[in-house]
Enzyme design. Structure first.
Site, mmCIF file in Angstrom:
data_model
loop_
_atom_site.group_PDB
_atom_site.id
_atom_site.type_symbol
_atom_site.label_atom_id
_atom_site.label_comp_id
_atom_site.label_asym_id
_atom_site.label_seq_id
_atom_site.Cartn_x
_atom_site.Cartn_y
_atom_site.Cartn_z
ATOM 1 N N ASN A 8 -4.840 -4.223 -6.576
ATOM 2 C CA ASN A 8 -3.907 -3.488 -5.725
ATOM 3 C C ASN A 8 -2.849 -4.474 -5.227
ATOM 4 O O ASN A 8 -3.054 -5.168 -4.239
ATOM 5 C CB ASN A 8 -4.664 -2.846 -4.556
ATOM 6 C CG ASN A 8 -3.783 -1.972 -3.680
ATOM 7 O OD1 ASN A 8 -2.563 -2.018 -3.760
ATOM 8 N ND2 ASN A 8 -4.413 -1.182 -2.829
ATOM 9 N N ARG A 91 -3.098 -0.119 -9.080
ATOM 10 C CA ARG A 91 -2.288 0.772 -8.263
ATOM 11 C C ARG A 91 -0.825 0.549 -8.635
ATOM 12 O O ARG A 91 -0.327 -0.577 -8.623
ATOM 13 C CB ARG A 91 -2.493 0.461 -6.788
ATOM 14 C CG ARG A 91 -1.555 1.246 -5.868
ATOM 15 C CD ARG A 91 -1.471 0.598 -4.501
ATOM 16 N NE ARG A 91 -0.556 1.312 -3.630
ATOM 17 C CZ ARG A 91 0.188 0.722 -2.695
ATOM 18 N NH1 ARG A 91 0.135 -0.580 -2.532
ATOM 19 N NH2 ARG A 91 0.982 1.436 -1.935
ATOM 20 N N HIS A 180 2.013 5.896 -1.157
ATOM 21 C CA HIS A 180 0.717 5.663 -0.497
ATOM 22 C C HIS A 180 -0.230 6.832 -0.729
ATOM 23 O O HIS A 180 -1.156 7.061 0.051
ATOM 24 C CB HIS A 180 0.886 5.440 1.019
ATOM 25 C CG HIS A 180 1.666 4.216 1.376
ATOM 26 N ND1 HIS A 180 2.565 4.194 2.426
ATOM 27 C CD2 HIS A 180 1.704 2.977 0.828
ATOM 28 C CE1 HIS A 180 3.112 3.000 2.507
ATOM 29 N NE2 HIS A 180 2.602 2.240 1.546
ATOM 30 N N ARG A 239 11.531 -3.113 5.822
ATOM 31 C CA ARG A 239 12.345 -1.958 5.449
ATOM 32 C C ARG A 239 12.762 -1.168 6.682
ATOM 33 O O ARG A 239 11.994 -1.007 7.626
ATOM 34 C CB ARG A 239 11.578 -1.062 4.473
ATOM 35 C CG ARG A 239 11.528 -1.626 3.076
ATOM 36 C CD ARG A 239 10.584 -0.841 2.191
ATOM 37 N NE ARG A 239 9.226 -1.349 2.282
ATOM 38 C CZ ARG A 239 8.174 -0.776 1.720
ATOM 39 N NH1 ARG A 239 8.305 0.337 1.030
ATOM 40 N NH2 ARG A 239 6.976 -1.312 1.837
ATOM 41 N N GLU A 382 -8.449 2.361 -1.007
ATOM 42 C CA GLU A 382 -7.691 2.698 -2.200
ATOM 43 C C GLU A 382 -8.409 2.219 -3.458
ATOM 44 O O GLU A 382 -8.344 2.867 -4.511
ATOM 45 C CB GLU A 382 -6.290 2.079 -2.120
ATOM 46 C CG GLU A 382 -5.432 2.666 -1.021
ATOM 47 C CD GLU A 382 -4.185 1.847 -0.732
ATOM 48 O OE1 GLU A 382 -3.080 2.378 -0.867
ATOM 49 O OE2 GLU A 382 -4.340 0.663 -0.370
#
Length: 395
Positions: A8, A91, A180, A239, A382
């Site tokens: 990931n 991922r 996500h 961001r 995840e």
């Protein structure tokens, strides 16, 4: 039984986990944090073996090679050679309109992931790097891509489409894709089981270096804070999140920045970094505690933006059963959770401040008993979600 290695690659971190399926037994796991910063951190665990060290990890390629060395090392490793790995699951953040399902990686898939770099400039590049380095180290192992955008394919057209000329949607597929999704899917399913209400109204709040929120109704994503690319919505590590598009035109037309430079500013120089000089929330919280006003304001701005989305998503779902805090910041920052839930009693959200300060690796409630809305902290996984999809794929 099959060993699935999950990679990931995030914007500033790389998680890895070796899981034996279908038993879901974790053989080894680790994370490389602060990639590209002055002092990177590596954590690795396998049974009674635990490694923690600081070192210099300049990029994701170096991080993945170090993780692989630990997995195969005589003293710390759990595999002897590449043949002990049945598949490697990756991922991948942005699948555009091409990938809505798990797929085997080949040359064409890699080219398509690369073509989407402009839509996920902080994530698709390290995602592809993870794949390429894994191919180099494990040349005979199947590489499988699992896309973050897939969970959001249920978002209805009225929420997915932008109010711009139809040709851009029809010809160029400009729409809300969402991100996500692997995390939001996992934690929302956990929440549904926990509150024992399949027909539920849940807001999943994923807070890490990248941040997003999802309105989940009856187990399906119906709206999401990120959009065509992963720069919309919440204030993130580097961001900006939501911004008046006029600012972009001003940067280009009036201040003389190129479109590439403007993109760099909004993706890599803004957010908490632009507000405080730090992108890591742990550093920002420490400075705020010491009295730094810019950090105090940045934390308040961060929480304020989250509150706005809670209100919006509760409105479109006509109610709310639970909110979820997850990912690195969501799971570990009691301060952010406190700021978000403050003065939200009108919405049935009442935080228990004492319980909020307690840590745990398990799903937990941090709301007062009288709170109408459950406030849940759910560790995301995840890697397990990816392992499940990979195992199903190779059967």
């Amino acid at each position: 039984m099959s060993n699935i290695l999950i990679i990931n690659s995030g914007s500033s971190s790389l998680k890895f986990k070796l899981i034996n399926m279908p038993g879901e037994k974790v053989l080894a796991s680790g994370v490389v944090e602060r990639i590209g910063l002055k002092e990177s951190l590596i954590f690795y665990e396998s049974g009674s073996i635990y490694v923690s060290k600081k070192t210099n990890i300049p990029n994701h390629s170096s991080g993945l090679k170090e993780a692989t060395r630990l997995l195969m090392d005589y003293h710390t490793g759990v595999i002897k050679n590449q043949d002990d790995i049945a598949a490697i699951g990756h991922r991948v953040v942005h699948g555009g309109d091409l990938f809505y399902d798990t797929c085997l990686v080949d040359k064409k898939v890699k080219e398509q992931i690369k073509n989407l770099f402009s839509l996920a400039p902080l994530h698709n590049p390290p995602n592809l790097t993870g794949i390429e380095v894994a191919e180099e180290i494990f040349p005979n192992t199947r590489q499988i891509a699992v896309f973050d955008t897939a969970f959001h394919k249920t978002i209805p057209l009225k929420a997915r489409k932008y109010a711009i000329p139809n040709k851009f949607f029809e010809e160029h597929k400009i729409e809300l894709y969402g991100f996500h999704g692997i995390s939001h899917k996992y934690v929302s399913q956990q929440a549904i089981e926990y509150i024992n209400k399949p027909n539920s109204k849940i807001i999943s709040i994923h807070l890490g270096n990248g941040c997003s929120m999802t309105a989940v109704k009856n187990g399906e994503s119906i709206d999401h804070s990120l959009g065509f690319g992963p720069n919309n919505g919440l204030i993130m590590g580097t961001r900006s999140g939501d911004i008046d598009q006029s600012v972009i035109f001003f940067l280009i037309d009036k201040l003389g920045y190129s479109s590439q430079e403007a993109n760099q500013i909004l993706n890599k120089q803004s957010g908490m970094l632009g507000l405080t000089g730090n992108s890591d929330l742990r550093d920002i919280e420490d400075r705020a505690y010491e009295g730094d006003e810019s950090c105090k304001l940045a934390l308040e701005m961060n929480a304020y933006r989250i509150k706005k989305y809670i209100g919006a998503y509760a409105a479109i779902m006509n109610g709310l059963d639970a909110i979820i805090f997850t990912a690195g910041i969501g799971e570990n920052s009691s301060k952010i959770r406190e700021l978000v839930c403050k003065d939200m009693e009108f919405a049935g959200i009442e935080l228990d401040n004492d319980v909020n300060e307690m840590g745990s690796d398990e799903i937990r409630e941090i709301n007062k008993p009288e709170s109408k809305v459950k406030i849940l902290v759910i560790p995301t996984n995840e890697e397990l979600e990816i392992a499940k999809q990979c195992y199903q794929f190779i059967q």
